[in-house]
Design a protein around this motif. Sequence first.
Motif, short mmCIF file in Angstrom:
data_model
loop_
_atom_site.label_atom_id
_atom_site.label_comp_id
_atom_site.label_asym_id
_atom_site.label_seq_id
_atom_site.Cartn_x
_atom_site.Cartn_y
_atom_site.Cartn_z
N GLN A 172 18.87 -3.71 35.39
CA GLN A 172 19.69 -2.52 35.19
C GLN A 172 20.98 -2.82 34.43
O GLN A 172 21.73 -1.91 34.08
N GLY A 232 21.57 1.22 41.02
CA GLY A 232 21.82 2.05 39.86
C GLY A 232 23.30 2.14 39.52
O GLY A 232 23.66 2.29 38.34
N ARG A 233 24.16 2.02 40.52
CA ARG A 233 25.60 2.06 40.27
C ARG A 233 26.15 0.70 39.87
O ARG A 233 26.98 0.57 38.98
N ARG A 278 18.28 1.57 46.11
CA ARG A 278 18.03 1.89 44.70
C ARG A 278 19.24 2.58 44.06
O ARG A 278 19.60 2.33 42.92
N ALA A 279 19.87 3.46 44.83
CA ALA A 279 21.05 4.15 44.31
C ALA A 279 22.19 3.17 44.08
O ALA A 279 22.91 3.25 43.08
#
Length: 215
Positions: free
Chosen positions: A184, A155-156, A151-152
């Motif tokens: 995203q 997100g990036r 998930r991280a």
Amino acid sequence: MPSVLIVDDEPNIRRMVGALLSAEGYEVRDAADGGTGLALAEANEPDIALVDLMMPGDLDGLALLEKLRERRPDVPVVMMSGRAALTDAVRATKLGAFTFLEKPLTPEGVLLALASAFELRQARRTAAALREDLGISGEMVGDSPVMKDVRALIGRVGPSDARVLITGESGTGKEVFARYIHDQSQRAKGDFVAINCAAIPDNLLEATLFGHEKG
């Protein structure tokens, strides 16, 4: 015993492919046009559909493919044609075709394509049963360190313009991760289009990559 629905307006194709598949243990039904094929698929869902691209009537191969994806989304559809253009193959993959066979067909090519399609069918059944047992939908779940890292990473990467390559075996959720990255990104308001490159014949795929059609 896997069941196959053959939809082709050529009687010889239906007869020869049907005989080949019956000898290999498949349960075979066939139709001479898209309308009849759709009715058969709705009455008794096949494991795999083998559909000709060029057929007369209101439901040609692409129209039938679209209807099958709407009404029988778990059924892999193998398209076939002797006169496929690059645009036809690309549109078929966008509509969800599993793969694309060029005529004249070969027994080896047909059997390999259907075996792979049936593996996908079984994987979808297993995944659906697992989701039902767990009471979840097609979303990323879990709070393990690995999932938190994923998930991280999304997100990036999502908001950036970086190209992303996701690898993994069939049925492991690559498309789910791709959708999350899309959601995203700055393109989130646009359509997400999943394309199965394996569905495009090698010569047409090469034309796609290099920007021309081979002679």
